[in-house]
Structures are given as C-alpha cells and as structure tokens.
Design an enzyme around this catalytic site. Sequence first.
Site, mmCIF file in Angstrom:
data_model
loop_
_atom_site.group_PDB
_atom_site.id
_atom_site.type_symbol
_atom_site.label_atom_id
_atom_site.label_comp_id
_atom_site.label_asym_id
_atom_site.label_seq_id
_atom_site.Cartn_x
_atom_site.Cartn_y
_atom_site.Cartn_z
ATOM 1 N N TYR A 157 33.137 54.485 80.939
ATOM 2 C CA TYR A 157 32.040 53.569 80.595
ATOM 3 C C TYR A 157 30.871 53.748 81.558
ATOM 4 C CZ TYR A 157 29.516 49.240 79.611
ATOM 5 O OH TYR A 157 28.545 48.328 79.291
ATOM 6 N N LYS A 161 26.859 54.931 80.853
ATOM 7 C CA LYS A 161 25.706 54.117 81.228
ATOM 8 C C LYS A 161 24.788 54.862 82.196
ATOM 9 C CE LYS A 161 26.364 50.484 78.719
ATOM 10 N NZ LYS A 161 25.408 50.126 77.646
#
Length: 251
Positions: A157, A161
């Site tokens: 994740y 990002k």
Amino acid sequence: MKDALGRVDSVVLLGGRSDIGLAVVTKLVAAGARRVVLAARGPADDAVAALLAAGATSVDTVEFDALAVSSHAGVVDSIFDKLGDVDVVVSAFAVQSAQEVYDASPTAAADAVTVNLSAQISTGLAVATRLRAQGHGTLVLLSSIAGVRVRPANLVYGATKAGLDAFGVTLHDMLAGSGAGVLVVRPGFVSTKLTEGLPTAPFATTPEAVADAVVGALAAGKRVVWVPRVVGVVAAVFRVLPRPVWRKISA
C-alpha cells in the site's frame, strides 16, 4: 465552470462510493456545486440520494472499474462530453489490505498496485488531457503519509501511495501554464470502510476532516495539503531518520 465568485459548479468522483470522496463532494455541494457525476463499479443509489438531498441539481452515475485499465480513457471522455465543463475531479478509488494478505498472495498485491497506482495514472492522464483542453479545472489525488517513507509492515500500500504522490506532483508541473492543476492530498490514517479492521495509527482523522481540508485547499489554490497538518511535521522527521532507526520503529 466556476461562477463569478469562484464557486465550483461541476464535480466528478472517480470511486463513487468512497467515504472520503463522497465527503469531499458533499462539502462542495454544500458550498454551491450543482452538477455531479459518480463513477463507480455497481450502483450508488444511496450516494445519489444523499447528494440530491444536500442540494445538487443533477447526480449522474457512470460504470467504472479500476481494474479495467483499457476502459479508463473512454470513461473519462464520456463524463467530460456529458458535463461539457468540469471544475473538479476527485480520484478517490483505492484498495487496502494488511501486508500479510499481500505476502500470502502476490496476485492480490499486483491487483492492489493496478487499482492504487496504474489505474490512477491512466485516469489521471486522461483527466489531465481534458482539463488542459478546457483551460481550467483541478484533479484531486488522495495520497497518504504512508507513501512518504514506506514501512515494511505496509509495503504494498505504501509503495502505491509513494508512486501516486510523485505522479500527482509532477503531473501538476506538466500542466503548468494551462490553467489546470493537481491537488495532492496527504492524510494520515483515515477511519473509513477501507481501513476497517486495520490498526489505528496516531493522528488518525476522519473523511469529514479531509473534506474540509480539500475544499479549503481548492479555494486557496494550494497544490499539496496535509491532513491533519501535524502529519506534515511527522513526515519531515520520517524522511531524515537513519535507515537502521527507521527499520526499528517502522516494522
């Protein structure tokens, strides 16, 4: 197009059931936006009803699948062709699981990268092309403090990002002089359906707080906003920590 007072009229939400995205759109409607398009996979009836009740005069829905990358340019074009003019596009779709899930399933990790980064790039470039052509408008991208310095415990994740943040900042540079731009939003942990079941981090915030910050940043013409502002200070510290120290505190 924005009115004489600079108020947003038309808003598009990519990820039409996102808690954060809907909070932003709701705040924009409360501030005067009237035309909304929700792009989502499947029905978004509750969101449509809520936005109409909040004051929107039209709320249309468009089928959107983040994993179907080859369809994205066509979806974006259909939305712009329908509205004729778009002031703000909020790109709020994402997936997030615990790192253990991705460790056990590289396929799930690859799908997360497609949704959180590849699809954001494909839609972002398509939106940028249309904003540049019309000569105004802002693309809002939801980055995260998780991308400032990626933790092993949040590897997949965080990596998506980090890539999205770099894409958003540089896409704004590419749009310089066109009248269009990009707002990169860097929240800390946000309590939403997406993060349900994950450990809460310090300085956690809410979709409504993110929405307030985004609407304020749009009005002020900012290009980056931290939510809450203290996470920007925390991120600055993260960036300069020696790697052995970072490994010890971020596992």
